[in-house]
Design a protein around this motif. Structure first.
Motif, PDB file in Angstrom:
ATOM      1  N   TYR A 104      60.800  30.428  33.402  1.00  0.00           N
ATOM      2  CA  TYR A 104      61.679  31.599  33.547  1.00  0.00           C
ATOM      3  C   TYR A 104      62.164  31.801  34.984  1.00  0.00           C
ATOM      4  O   TYR A 104      63.230  32.353  35.207  1.00  0.00           O
ATOM      5  CB  TYR A 104      60.990  32.859  33.001  1.00  0.00           C
ATOM      6  CG  TYR A 104      60.871  32.806  31.490  1.00  0.00           C
ATOM      7  CD1 TYR A 104      61.909  33.242  30.682  1.00  0.00           C
ATOM      8  CD2 TYR A 104      59.741  32.277  30.874  1.00  0.00           C
ATOM      9  CE1 TYR A 104      61.821  33.162  29.290  1.00  0.00           C
ATOM     10  CE2 TYR A 104      59.635  32.200  29.492  1.00  0.00           C
ATOM     11  CZ  TYR A 104      60.682  32.637  28.710  1.00  0.00           C
ATOM     12  OH  TYR A 104      60.602  32.550  27.343  1.00  0.00           O
ATOM     13  N   SER A 105      61.364  31.309  35.960  1.00  0.00           N
ATOM     14  CA  SER A 105      61.812  31.480  37.350  1.00  0.00           C
ATOM     15  C   SER A 105      63.059  30.605  37.591  1.00  0.00           C
ATOM     16  O   SER A 105      63.945  30.979  38.359  1.00  0.00           O
ATOM     17  CB  SER A 105      60.686  31.138  38.331  1.00  0.00           C
ATOM     18  OG  SER A 105      60.368  29.773  38.209  1.00  0.00           O
ATOM     19  N   LYS A 106      63.124  29.471  36.887  1.00  0.00           N
ATOM     20  CA  LYS A 106      64.324  28.626  37.044  1.00  0.00           C
ATOM     21  C   LYS A 106      65.534  29.251  36.334  1.00  0.00           C
ATOM     22  O   LYS A 106      66.657  29.126  36.801  1.00  0.00           O
ATOM     23  CB  LYS A 106      64.044  27.221  36.497  1.00  0.00           C
ATOM     24  CG  LYS A 106      63.072  26.475  37.382  1.00  0.00           C
ATOM     25  CD  LYS A 106      63.248  24.983  37.240  1.00  0.00           C
ATOM     26  CE  LYS A 106      62.243  24.283  38.156  1.00  0.00           C
ATOM     27  NZ  LYS A 106      61.766  23.014  37.605  1.00  0.00           N
ATOM     28  N   ILE A 107      65.271  29.914  35.219  1.00  0.00           N
ATOM     29  CA  ILE A 107      66.404  30.585  34.528  1.00  0.00           C
ATOM     30  C   ILE A 107      66.954  31.692  35.443  1.00  0.00           C
ATOM     31  O   ILE A 107      68.160  31.872  35.566  1.00  0.00           O
ATOM     32  CB  ILE A 107      65.981  31.147  33.148  1.00  0.00           C
ATOM     33  CG1 ILE A 107      65.428  30.020  32.245  1.00  0.00           C
ATOM     34  CG2 ILE A 107      67.150  31.840  32.459  1.00  0.00           C
ATOM     35  CD1 ILE A 107      64.930  30.475  30.872  1.00  0.00           C
ATOM     36  N   LEU A 108      66.037  32.383  36.119  1.00  0.00           N
ATOM     37  CA  LEU A 108      66.472  33.442  37.047  1.00  0.00           C
ATOM     38  C   LEU A 108      67.338  32.841  38.160  1.00  0.00           C
ATOM     39  O   LEU A 108      68.399  33.387  38.499  1.00  0.00           O
ATOM     40  CB  LEU A 108      65.248  34.171  37.633  1.00  0.00           C
ATOM     41  CG  LEU A 108      65.565  35.195  38.722  1.00  0.00           C
ATOM     42  CD1 LEU A 108      66.455  36.322  38.189  1.00  0.00           C
ATOM     43  CD2 LEU A 108      64.288  35.808  39.303  1.00  0.00           C
ATOM     44  N   LYS A 109      66.876  31.719  38.701  1.00  0.00           N
ATOM     45  CA  LYS A 109      67.659  31.070  39.781  1.00  0.00           C
ATOM     46  C   LYS A 109      69.058  30.717  39.289  1.00  0.00           C
ATOM     47  O   LYS A 109      70.050  30.951  39.991  1.00  0.00           O
ATOM     48  CB  LYS A 109      66.948  29.782  40.228  1.00  0.00           C
ATOM     49  CG  LYS A 109      65.988  30.022  41.375  1.00  0.00           C
ATOM     50  CD  LYS A 109      65.550  28.690  41.977  1.00  0.00           C
ATOM     51  CE  LYS A 109      64.253  28.923  42.739  1.00  0.00           C
ATOM     52  NZ  LYS A 109      63.337  27.798  42.685  1.00  0.00           N
TER      53      LYS A 109
END
Ligand code: DSN
Length: 417
Positions: free
Chosen positions: A156-161
């Protein structure tokens, strides 16, 4: 005139009765649901909303639509003052198009899940070459997020990025072949950080959310779309549930923008299937569907099949066939699905994350347990099905013999058709 079609319907009923349906998006709707579909409600035109129609004679239709809408709110534990239901879309693809066109202006941006990782065409698919496939991709600018290469699960941190980079106006979660639960709370936090709307497509999961065996996207999403014929076990159709403040945008996107008169027989049948979700039988079915998928995945794993992401949290699992023993390595999803069908096990070919094949000859197959669970199959039958799949795909066992055995089994799990 009637006889020819009637004979073909009988043949199809026999096929559905004799074979084992492992297509994750299919199910057996009840006789009550099917009865309502063929009712006189199909004769009526009712463009507009309850009490605000363009044709007379809709007083009963209004009652039916209001009742179905109320039942949808009840099933998902929602209050009428906060949420609005529209159950007129003829399919979840059209429901998604309505949400996208209702909320966005042409040219605005969407961030959705990569199709080959398990997303859906209607979320705005275009080919890596840039060729647009879905209508939404022709009207809007679409970017994609996907699963991690090593885990085949979202980070999910990559989706946020990605969301911060693309600044989408709408983020969509959900799809057709992601076997893991989606963290709706995290997706919602991402959308709020970038000021986007959040559409949670739970086409596949709706019945399992209603049966309370999977997490609910409410209250996190701004809009939720779902199919009604999949795990929800109703007629072919869709439900859109949106925050109350979005209701005019959604209703107008369905009518007059995309559709004419709604299918009142379908709306009534949706009302019936929603009521059915309250039964103990439905709750048991939802629980057993998950159990069955897990056992099917673990048995197949034992035989050496590679399950994408290592397993499942839901009703479906994806097998990556590229990992088969060397002498079977080149068998693709298409050939596999054809072979299994000959043996009486009906599934579909499917792309897998980081696909190297093509949509018509992808590297995987998708298996799902809702339909066979509806007819009463449990752990023991899942073990037997896994064994047949192994025999057909890895041991070249004759499909005619397996089909005979499958028919013996399905005779014990008759479904009223
Ligand atoms: N056809 C559906 C499925 O099989 O998942 C998606 O639209």
């Amino acid at each position: 005139m009637y006889q020819e079609i009637s004979n073909l319907i009988k043949k199809e009923a026999k096929r559905q009765q004799e074979k084992i349906t492992l297509i994750a998006s299919e199910n057996y709707a009840s006789q009550n649901v099917r009865g309502v579909l063929s009712s006189v409600l199909a004769n009526k035109y009712s463009e507009g909303e309850p009490s605000k129609r363009y044709y007379q004679g809709n007083e009963i239709i209004d009652e039916i639509e209001n009742l179905t809408n109320k039942r949808a709110l009840k099933v998902f534990g929602l209050k009428e003052k906060d949420w609005h239901v529209n159950c007129k879309a003829v399919s979840a693809s059209i429901a998604n198009l309505a949400v996208i066109t209702g909320l966005l202006e042409p040219g605005q941006k969407i961030l959705s899940m990569n199709l080959t990782d398990g997303g859906h065409l209607s979320h705005g698919w275009k080919l890596p070459s840039g060729k647009t496939i879905a209508l939404s991709a022709k009207i809007f600018t679409v970017s994609y997020y996907g699963v991690e290469k090593n885990t085949e699960i979202f980070d999910y941190s990559k989706i946020l990025k990605l969301a911060k980079k693309y600044k989408p106006n709408l983020i969509i979660s959900g799809g057709t072949a992601y076997a893991r639960e989606i963290d709706y709370k995290k997706m919602s936090a991402i959308t709020h950080k970038v000021g986007a709307y959040y559409l949670a497509d739970v086409a596949h999961e709706a019945g399992l959310i209603a049966g309370k065996v999977l997490n609910s996207p409410f209250p996190y999403a701004d809009v939720v779309t779902m199919s009604t014929q999949k795990t929800l076990r109703g007629p072919r159709g869709a439900i859109i549930i949106c925050k109350d403040e979005l209701k005019e945008k959604i209703d107008r996107a369905i009518f007059p923008a995309l559709q004419g008169g709604p299918f009142n027989n379908v709306i009534a049948a949706i009302g019936v299937c929603l009521k059915e979700t309250e039964s103990q039988e439905f709750k048991k079915y939802a629980k057993q569907t998950l159990k069955n998928a897990k056992i099917l995945a673990s048995e197949l794993k034992k035989y050496g099949f590679r399950i994408v992401s290592g397993g499942t949290d839901k009703h479906l699992l994806l097998i990556d066939l590229r990992n088969l023993p060397t002498d079977k390595k080149n068998i693709n999803g298409h050939e596999t699905a054809v072979l299994l069908d000959q043996a009486g096990i009906v599934c579909n070919k499917n792309t897998v994350p980081h696909e190297t094949g093509s949509p018509f000859k992808p590297s995987g197959i998708r298996l799902g347990t809702p339909a066979c669970t509806t007819r009463g199959m449990k752990e023991q039958e899942m073990k037997q099905i896994a064994k047949w799949i192994k025999q057909v795909l890895l041991e070249k066992r004759d499909t005619v013999t397996v089909l005979k055995e499958v028919k013996q089994l399905t005779k014990k799990f008759k479904i009223s058709l």
